[in-house]
Design a protein around this motif. Structure first.
Motif, short mmCIF file in Angstrom:
data_model
loop_
_atom_site.label_atom_id
_atom_site.label_comp_id
_atom_site.label_asym_id
_atom_site.label_seq_id
_atom_site.Cartn_x
_atom_site.Cartn_y
_atom_site.Cartn_z
N ASN A 80 73.80 -7.98 -15.91
CA ASN A 80 72.71 -9.09 -16.05
C ASN A 80 72.83 -9.96 -17.16
N TYR A 123 68.02 -4.24 -8.38
CA TYR A 123 66.84 -4.56 -9.20
C TYR A 123 67.30 -5.92 -10.15
N PHE A 168 66.34 -9.80 -10.17
CA PHE A 168 65.78 -10.31 -11.59
C PHE A 168 66.44 -11.48 -11.67
N ASP A 212 64.14 -14.70 -13.04
CA ASP A 212 64.52 -15.11 -14.52
C ASP A 212 64.89 -16.39 -14.85
N TRP A 228 63.61 -0.73 -14.67
CA TRP A 228 64.13 -2.13 -14.25
C TRP A 228 62.98 -2.68 -13.25
N LEU A 249 61.17 -6.27 -13.82
CA LEU A 249 61.37 -7.13 -12.68
C LEU A 249 59.82 -7.83 -12.71
#
Length: 459
Positions: free
Chosen positions: A281, A360, A364, A368, A429, A433
């Motif tokens: 991530n 997830y 995300f 984001d 997670w 989210l």
């Protein structure tokens, strides 16, 4: 604004964002390298790097947020044509870096309050403490280099930062591997990664000093000429603008760090799998972060020149670019998930945890990107307090609070099978989210209001 002007704005953002992206990838590359090296060495060392690295990043990113106030301040000076004010702003950032190094180093050297949040295995805890002690001495170097980075970004010259960070990454990877695995003596495990990080952070400071002293492009700015002592009004301005930025960074990053500490209760395999996913991530986040940083600089320069139309189109163009590119990144991550995960670890238990969490992260990444660009555009306008409040409520309140409930208790009465039972790491997670969706909506509304506040921005 004409189509040619819009294309020019996009090109300007990309010209700044490209070297910023490489710099940020090089920066997170040290964390990725530590994860890979520790992961292939021993699970206990990977768990120590997961917990200790999360704490280091939380502390440093929060303090860097304060220092990065120098970037919009300098960008406004550039836009307004006040070049004589650029060097003094940089000098005050250096002083701020030194002041902030003291609490940052102490937090890592004396980590009992932080480690008390988790129930670490004694072996993992001992390795984590050694790792953090090495990183404590790296804090001043990390912050001093970020003062240099704020200067170079603010004047629109991010390429030197990129070159220095690439050079440091090239040193870190073999050095961390050698120290961790024992190529130069006894294997140091996680401590080897920490010692290498210490070395390359101070190496970056030496390189920055050499660039400031010998670069022809900076000769006119004279960054070391007539060096100023700390000035109360300048430090107050930086804290007024950077304080909320630092809190926003701290809230966002510590939400992930606290997750790692809570997940540590579920065992070394779970925290190691979570570390792998958090690392992936972090790599994906570098793209919107780079675009956001480039957008911040151009919005700040336009605002400094009171060209509100250009500031508006720069903010909206950056938002559109990040959203489109995030779709491609999310799809690429999902399609290449198996080889990506195999790259991090060969432990079946760790891979099983990481595999369950990957969906997830893929979602995300998409959500984001827009949230990040809107936040950085607001920083270009010098609007930081309202986003700080949004981040605190969403990430600590909604995200962390509901994540803890979903992870360890579940919601049996909700009538939804997914959340009826304790979800483990996936609960955090899922909550993250949902909290990011909420934060993105609220930050987007704030940005639109800021844009409409300037009549000429609606022309």
């Amino acid at each position: 604004m004409t189509a040619d002007a819009r294309r020019g704005t996009a090109a300007g953002i990309f010209a700044l964002a490209a070297p910023m992206l490489v710099s940020q990838l090089a920066s997170i590359g040290t964390n990725v390298a530590d994860t890979l090296i520790a992961g292939h060495h021993a699970t206990a060392d990977l768990a120590a790097v997961a917990v200790g690295g999360g704490l280091f990043i939380s502390v440093v990113i929060a303090l860097i947020g304060i220092l990065y106030a120098a970037a919009p301040i300098i960008a406004h000076h550039v836009g307004a044509g006040r070049r004589e004010d650029i060097a003094p702003a940089f000098q005050q950032a250096v002083w701020m870096a030194l002041f902030l190094s003291v609490p940052g180093a102490l937090l890592l050297a004396l980590p009992d309050p932080l480690l008390a949040l988790s129930q670490l295995d004694p072996v993992v805890e001992a390795k984590t403490r050694d790792y953090l002690l090495a990183l404590a001495f790296a804090v001043p170097g990390a912050l001093l280099f970020r003062a240099f980075q704020a200067l170079m970004n603010g004047i629109g010259q991010p390429r030197p930062v990129m070159l220095i960070m690439l050079a440091c990454l090239a040193v870190h990877v073999p050095l961390a591997w050698a120290l961790t695995t024992g190529a130069f003596g006894p294997p140091l495990g996680a401590l080897g990664c920490g010692l290498s990080t210490l070395v390359v952070n101070w190496l970056s400071v030496v390189c920055a000093l050499l660039w400031l002293k010998h670069s022809p492009q900076l000769r006119a700015l004279r960054p070391f000429h007539d060096w100023q002592a700390p000035r109360a009004w300048a430090q107050r301005e930086m804290l007024r603008l950077g304080g909320p930025m630092g809190v926003s960074n701290f809230v966002e990053i510590t939400s992930f760090t606290l997750i790692a500490l809570f997940v540590a209760r579920l065992g070394a395999d779970v925290v190691a799998g979570h570390r792998v996913i958090a690392n992936i991530n972090g790599v994906c986040f570098m793209l919107p972060l780079a675009l956001g940083s480039g957008t911040l600089v151009l919005v700040g320069q336009a605002a400094g020149a009171h060209d509100w139309l250009r500031a508006r189109h720069t903010a909206l163009t950056g938002l559109a670019m990040a959203s489109v590119l995030a779709v491609f990144v999310g799809l690429l991550l999902w399609l290449s998930r198996e080889p990506v995960l195999a790259f991090y670890s060969k432990d079946p238990a760790v891979l099983g945890v990481a595999r369950s969490l990957l969906p997830y992260v893929a979602l995300f990444v998409l959500i984001d990107a827009a949230h990040t660009l809107a936040s950085f555009a607001l920083r270009g306008y010098k609007v930081t307090v309202a986003p700080m409040i949004v981040h605190t409520v969403c990430f600590w309140g909604v995200g962390l609070g509901s994540g803890y409930v979903l992870a360890f208790h579940g919601l049996p009465g909700a009538g939804i099978a997914l959340i009826a039972q304790p979800m483990g790491a996936a609960g955090f997670w899922l909550a993250t989210l949902l909290s990011t969706v909420l934060a993105g909506l609220m930050i987007g509304v704030i940005l639109l209001r800021v844009i409409r506040r300037h009549p000429r921005a609606i022309a």
